[in-house]
Design a protein around this motif. Structure first.
Motif, short mmCIF file in Angstrom:
data_model
loop_
_atom_site.label_atom_id
_atom_site.label_comp_id
_atom_site.label_asym_id
_atom_site.label_seq_id
_atom_site.Cartn_x
_atom_site.Cartn_y
_atom_site.Cartn_z
N GLY A 1 1.77 1.67 -5.86
CA GLY A 1 2.09 2.85 -6.64
C GLY A 1 1.27 2.99 -7.92
N MET A 2 0.40 2.02 -8.17
CA MET A 2 -0.45 2.09 -9.36
C MET A 2 -1.62 3.01 -9.09
N ARG A 3 -2.28 3.40 -10.11
CA ARG A 3 -3.50 4.22 -9.98
C ARG A 3 -4.70 3.31 -9.69
N PHE A 4 -4.55 2.50 -8.67
CA PHE A 4 -5.61 1.58 -8.24
C PHE A 4 -5.80 1.78 -6.74
N ILE B 1 0.86 -1.18 0.00
CA ILE B 1 0.00 0.00 0.00
C ILE B 1 0.90 1.23 0.00
N THR B 2 0.72 2.08 -1.00
CA THR B 2 1.56 3.26 -1.13
C THR B 2 0.69 4.52 -1.13
N VAL B 3 1.29 5.59 -0.65
CA VAL B 3 0.64 6.90 -0.67
C VAL B 3 1.64 7.87 -1.29
N ASP B 4 1.24 8.47 -2.41
CA ASP B 4 2.09 9.41 -3.14
C ASP B 4 1.20 10.58 -3.56
N GLU C 1 1.44 12.52 -5.82
CA GLU C 1 1.37 12.62 -7.29
C GLU C 1 0.52 11.52 -7.92
N VAL C 2 0.08 10.56 -7.11
CA VAL C 2 -0.73 9.44 -7.63
C VAL C 2 -2.08 9.45 -6.94
N MET C 3 -3.13 9.67 -7.70
CA MET C 3 -4.51 9.66 -7.20
C MET C 3 -4.70 10.63 -6.04
N GLY C 4 -4.01 11.76 -6.10
CA GLY C 4 -4.18 12.78 -5.08
C GLY C 4 -3.75 12.36 -3.69
N GLY C 5 -2.88 11.37 -3.61
CA GLY C 5 -2.38 10.93 -2.31
C GLY C 5 -3.24 9.88 -1.63
N ARG C 6 -4.25 9.36 -2.35
CA ARG C 6 -5.07 8.29 -1.77
C ARG C 6 -4.25 7.01 -1.69
N PRO C 7 -4.46 6.17 -0.68
CA PRO C 7 -3.74 4.90 -0.60
C PRO C 7 -4.03 4.05 -1.84
N CYS C 8 -2.97 3.56 -2.47
CA CYS C 8 -3.08 2.79 -3.70
C CYS C 8 -2.28 1.49 -3.59
N ILE C 9 -2.54 0.63 -4.54
CA ILE C 9 -1.83 -0.64 -4.61
C ILE C 9 -0.52 -0.46 -5.37
#
Length: 72
Positions: A22-25, A7-10, A12-20
């Protein structure tokens, strides 16, 4: 398994929402899928996901449900 590896939070990716990974998921989208589909169906529909991603999403949700603060 430690969900922090999947689980990544960036910002620059999906507005900082937790994603799988680093993907836009977003994790939230995966949890919604788990309400309606089996893990096997999800993995068939989204071949870039791995079973460990599903487990990490559930572990992350359980962590948050305990009322803990996410420190990344």
């Amino acid at each position: 398994m430690d969900w922090r590896r999947r689980i990544t939070v960036d910002p620059e990716v999906m507005g900082g929402r937790p994603c799988i990974r680093g993907m836009r998921f977003p994790v939230a989208a995966l949890l919604q899928l788990l309400k309606h589909q089996t893990p096997e169906e999800i993995l068939e529909d989204y071949p870039y996901l791995e079973r460990e991603d599903l487990e990490a999403a559930l572990d992350f949700a359980a962590y948050l449900a305990e009322g803990r603060e996410v420190v990344l």
